[in-house]
Design a protein around this motif. Structure first.
Motif, PDB file in Angstrom:
ATOM      1  N   HIS A  56      24.844  13.366  36.663  1.00 42.16           N
ATOM      2  CA  HIS A  56      24.884  12.749  37.959  1.00 42.16           C
ATOM      3  C   HIS A  56      24.661  13.501  39.059  1.00 42.16           C
ATOM      4  O   HIS A  56      25.260  14.506  39.339  1.00 42.16           O
ATOM      5  CB  HIS A  56      26.213  11.865  38.100  1.00 42.16           C
ATOM      6  CG  HIS A  56      26.168  10.736  39.036  1.00 42.16           C
ATOM      7  ND1 HIS A  56      26.077  10.740  40.418  1.00 42.16           N
ATOM      8  CD2 HIS A  56      25.803   9.421  38.703  1.00 42.16           C
ATOM      9  CE1 HIS A  56      26.085   9.593  40.672  1.00 42.16           C
ATOM     10  NE2 HIS A  56      25.692   8.781  39.949  1.00 42.16           N
ATOM     11  N   PRO A  57      24.110  13.211  40.101  1.00 42.03           N
ATOM     12  CA  PRO A  57      23.778  13.843  41.404  1.00 42.03           C
ATOM     13  C   PRO A  57      25.110  14.149  42.113  1.00 42.03           C
ATOM     14  O   PRO A  57      24.950  15.267  42.948  1.00 42.03           O
ATOM     15  CB  PRO A  57      22.895  13.080  42.058  1.00 42.03           C
ATOM     16  CG  PRO A  57      22.499  11.666  41.514  1.00 42.03           C
ATOM     17  CD  PRO A  57      23.043  11.758  40.082  1.00 42.03           C
ATOM     18  N   LEU A  58      26.030  13.497  41.955  1.00 42.24           N
ATOM     19  CA  LEU A  58      27.260  13.619  42.893  1.00 42.24           C
ATOM     20  C   LEU A  58      27.878  15.085  42.255  1.00 42.24           C
ATOM     21  O   LEU A  58      28.379  15.461  43.174  1.00 42.24           O
ATOM     22  CB  LEU A  58      28.272  12.419  42.488  1.00 42.24           C
ATOM     23  CG  LEU A  58      28.293  11.284  43.724  1.00 42.24           C
ATOM     24  CD1 LEU A  58      27.108  10.858  43.488  1.00 42.24           C
ATOM     25  CD2 LEU A  58      29.490  10.549  43.633  1.00 42.24           C
ATOM     26  N   THR A  59      27.795  15.196  41.059  1.00 41.46           N
ATOM     27  CA  THR A  59      28.357  16.622  40.428  1.00 41.46           C
ATOM     28  C   THR A  59      27.711  17.543  40.024  1.00 41.46           C
ATOM     29  O   THR A  59      27.858  18.475  39.441  1.00 41.46           O
ATOM     30  CB  THR A  59      29.379  16.065  39.455  1.00 41.46           C
ATOM     31  OG1 THR A  59      28.785  15.063  38.366  1.00 41.46           O
ATOM     32  CG2 THR A  59      30.616  15.124  40.095  1.00 41.46           C
ATOM     33  N   GLY A  79      36.026  -1.560  32.606  1.00 40.01           N
ATOM     34  CA  GLY A  79      35.344  -1.036  31.261  1.00 40.01           C
ATOM     35  C   GLY A  79      34.112  -0.246  31.479  1.00 40.01           C
ATOM     36  O   GLY A  79      33.740   0.513  30.607  1.00 40.01           O
ATOM     37  N   ASP A  80      33.335  -0.425  32.546  1.00 33.90           N
ATOM     38  CA  ASP A  80      32.060   0.071  32.588  1.00 33.90           C
ATOM     39  C   ASP A  80      32.105   1.365  33.357  1.00 33.90           C
ATOM     40  O   ASP A  80      30.995   1.879  33.320  1.00 33.90           O
ATOM     41  CB  ASP A  80      31.146  -0.890  33.099  1.00 33.90           C
ATOM     42  CG  ASP A  80      31.458  -1.205  34.486  1.00 33.90           C
ATOM     43  OD1 ASP A  80      32.636  -1.120  35.046  1.00 33.90           O
ATOM     44  OD2 ASP A  80      30.551  -1.837  35.404  1.00 33.90           O
ATOM     45  N   VAL A  81      33.187   1.684  33.649  1.00 32.20           N
ATOM     46  CA  VAL A  81      33.163   2.998  34.551  1.00 32.20           C
ATOM     47  C   VAL A  81      33.196   4.375  33.737  1.00 32.20           C
ATOM     48  O   VAL A  81      33.939   4.401  32.655  1.00 32.20           O
ATOM     49  CB  VAL A  81      34.496   3.151  35.409  1.00 32.20           C
ATOM     50  CG1 VAL A  81      34.864   4.504  35.805  1.00 32.20           C
ATOM     51  CG2 VAL A  81      34.640   2.052  36.495  1.00 32.20           C
ATOM     52  N   ARG A  82      32.422   5.164  34.217  1.00 32.75           N
ATOM     53  CA  ARG A  82      31.983   6.536  33.469  1.00 32.75           C
ATOM     54  C   ARG A  82      32.645   7.504  34.265  1.00 32.75           C
ATOM     55  O   ARG A  82      31.681   8.019  35.413  1.00 32.75           O
ATOM     56  CB  ARG A  82      30.690   6.539  33.162  1.00 32.75           C
ATOM     57  CG  ARG A  82      30.209   5.553  32.029  1.00 32.75           C
ATOM     58  CD  ARG A  82      30.822   5.676  30.860  1.00 32.75           C
ATOM     59  NE  ARG A  82      30.556   4.531  29.991  1.00 32.75           N
ATOM     60  CZ  ARG A  82      31.298   3.401  29.723  1.00 32.75           C
ATOM     61  NH1 ARG A  82      32.577   3.194  30.232  1.00 32.75           N
ATOM     62  NH2 ARG A  82      31.039   2.352  28.981  1.00 32.75           N
ATOM     63  N   PRO A  83      33.649   8.371  34.106  1.00 34.33           N
ATOM     64  CA  PRO A  83      33.904   9.252  35.010  1.00 34.33           C
ATOM     65  C   PRO A  83      33.023  10.383  35.248  1.00 34.33           C
ATOM     66  O   PRO A  83      32.629  10.741  34.249  1.00 34.33           O
ATOM     67  CB  PRO A  83      35.390   9.801  34.362  1.00 34.33           C
ATOM     68  CG  PRO A  83      35.906   8.678  33.412  1.00 34.33           C
ATOM     69  CD  PRO A  83      34.356   7.924  32.934  1.00 34.33           C
ATOM     70  N   LEU A  84      32.893  11.051  36.581  1.00 31.01           N
ATOM     71  CA  LEU A  84      32.201  12.108  36.859  1.00 31.01           C
ATOM     72  C   LEU A  84      33.014  13.327  36.857  1.00 31.01           C
ATOM     73  O   LEU A  84      32.728  14.500  36.875  1.00 31.01           O
ATOM     74  CB  LEU A  84      31.412  11.839  38.134  1.00 31.01           C
ATOM     75  CG  LEU A  84      30.422  10.678  38.116  1.00 31.01           C
ATOM     76  CD1 LEU A  84      29.688  10.579  39.448  1.00 31.01           C
ATOM     77  CD2 LEU A  84      29.373  10.892  36.952  1.00 31.01           C
ATOM     78  N   ALA A  85      34.272  12.968  36.898  1.00 33.72           N
ATOM     79  CA  ALA A  85      35.256  14.211  37.155  1.00 33.72           C
ATOM     80  C   ALA A  85      36.636  13.614  36.879  1.00 33.72           C
ATOM     81  O   ALA A  85      37.056  12.497  37.085  1.00 33.72           O
ATOM     82  CB  ALA A  85      35.381  14.847  38.444  1.00 33.72           C
ATOM     83  N   LEU A  86      37.452  14.627  36.324  1.00 38.25           N
ATOM     84  CA  LEU A  86      38.728  14.290  35.809  1.00 38.25           C
ATOM     85  C   LEU A  86      39.694  15.255  36.605  1.00 38.25           C
ATOM     86  O   LEU A  86      39.543  16.229  36.927  1.00 38.25           O
ATOM     87  CB  LEU A  86      39.003  14.619  34.368  1.00 38.25           C
ATOM     88  CG  LEU A  86      37.986  13.623  33.523  1.00 38.25           C
ATOM     89  CD1 LEU A  86      38.015  14.112  31.870  1.00 38.25           C
ATOM     90  CD2 LEU A  86      38.181  12.199  33.626  1.00 38.25           C
ATOM     91  N   VAL A  87      41.127  14.673  36.810  1.00 37.96           N
ATOM     92  CA  VAL A  87      42.271  15.518  37.264  1.00 37.96           C
ATOM     93  C   VAL A  87      43.203  15.667  35.988  1.00 37.96           C
ATOM     94  O   VAL A  87      43.406  14.601  35.090  1.00 37.96           O
ATOM     95  CB  VAL A  87      42.648  14.890  38.742  1.00 37.96           C
ATOM     96  CG1 VAL A  87      41.875  15.129  39.778  1.00 37.96           C
ATOM     97  CG2 VAL A  87      43.383  13.907  38.318  1.00 37.96           C
TER      98      VAL A  87
END
Length: 141
Positions: A56-59, A79-87
């Motif tokens: 993704h362009p954000l990360t 349900g449709d959220v796909r994480p771009l980053a985790l903590v």
């Protein structure tokens, strides 16, 4: 919701998950919501954000980084959220900290970091925030 029918953008930071808890559609729009009595965060301290493998362009091209902040966890996620980053707080379970999604004709970015200036002024986090605002508004990154 206006965003679903227009090409608008929304950038929700940190407390956006806990806001508008009396508005049932907020979770559907933002992609996540605080659950009173279940959701929590450890005390403000070191938090490491790790980009996922989802392109993704954000990360794109960004390294993991550690910032002083609060790491929200155990919230409801659409349900449709796909994480771009985790903590992953020390000794805790990893939770999505950043996601971007299309909502109808609009774009939404949720960044659960941003408790105060220490987080917002971190150079990598500032880069994410700049990219997020531009992406949500369909501007060139």
């Amino acid at each position: 919701m206006e965003l679903r029918h227009r090409r608008g953008g929304l950038l929700g930071l940190h407390t956006a998950l806990i806001c508008f808890d009396d508005w049932p559609d907020w979770k559907d729009l933002l992609g996540g919501a605080w659950v009173w009595g279940r959701s929590a965060h450890p005390p403000r301290g070191p938090v490491t954000l790790v980009p996922t493998d989802l392109p993704h362009p954000l990360t794109a091209g960004l390294p993991p980084f550690t910032v002083t902040d609060e790491a929200y966890g155990d919230f409801d996620l659409a349900g449709d959220v796909r994480p771009l980053a985790l903590v992953a707080p020390e000794g805790g379970r990893a939770w999505p900290a950043l996601w971007a999604r299309d909502v109808g004709l609009g774009r939404v970015v949720a960044d659960t970091l941003g408790h105060d200036h220490a987080s917002l002024e971190h150079p990598v986090h500032r880069q994410i925030l700049t990219r997020a605002a531009l992406w949500a508004c369909r501007r060139p990154l």
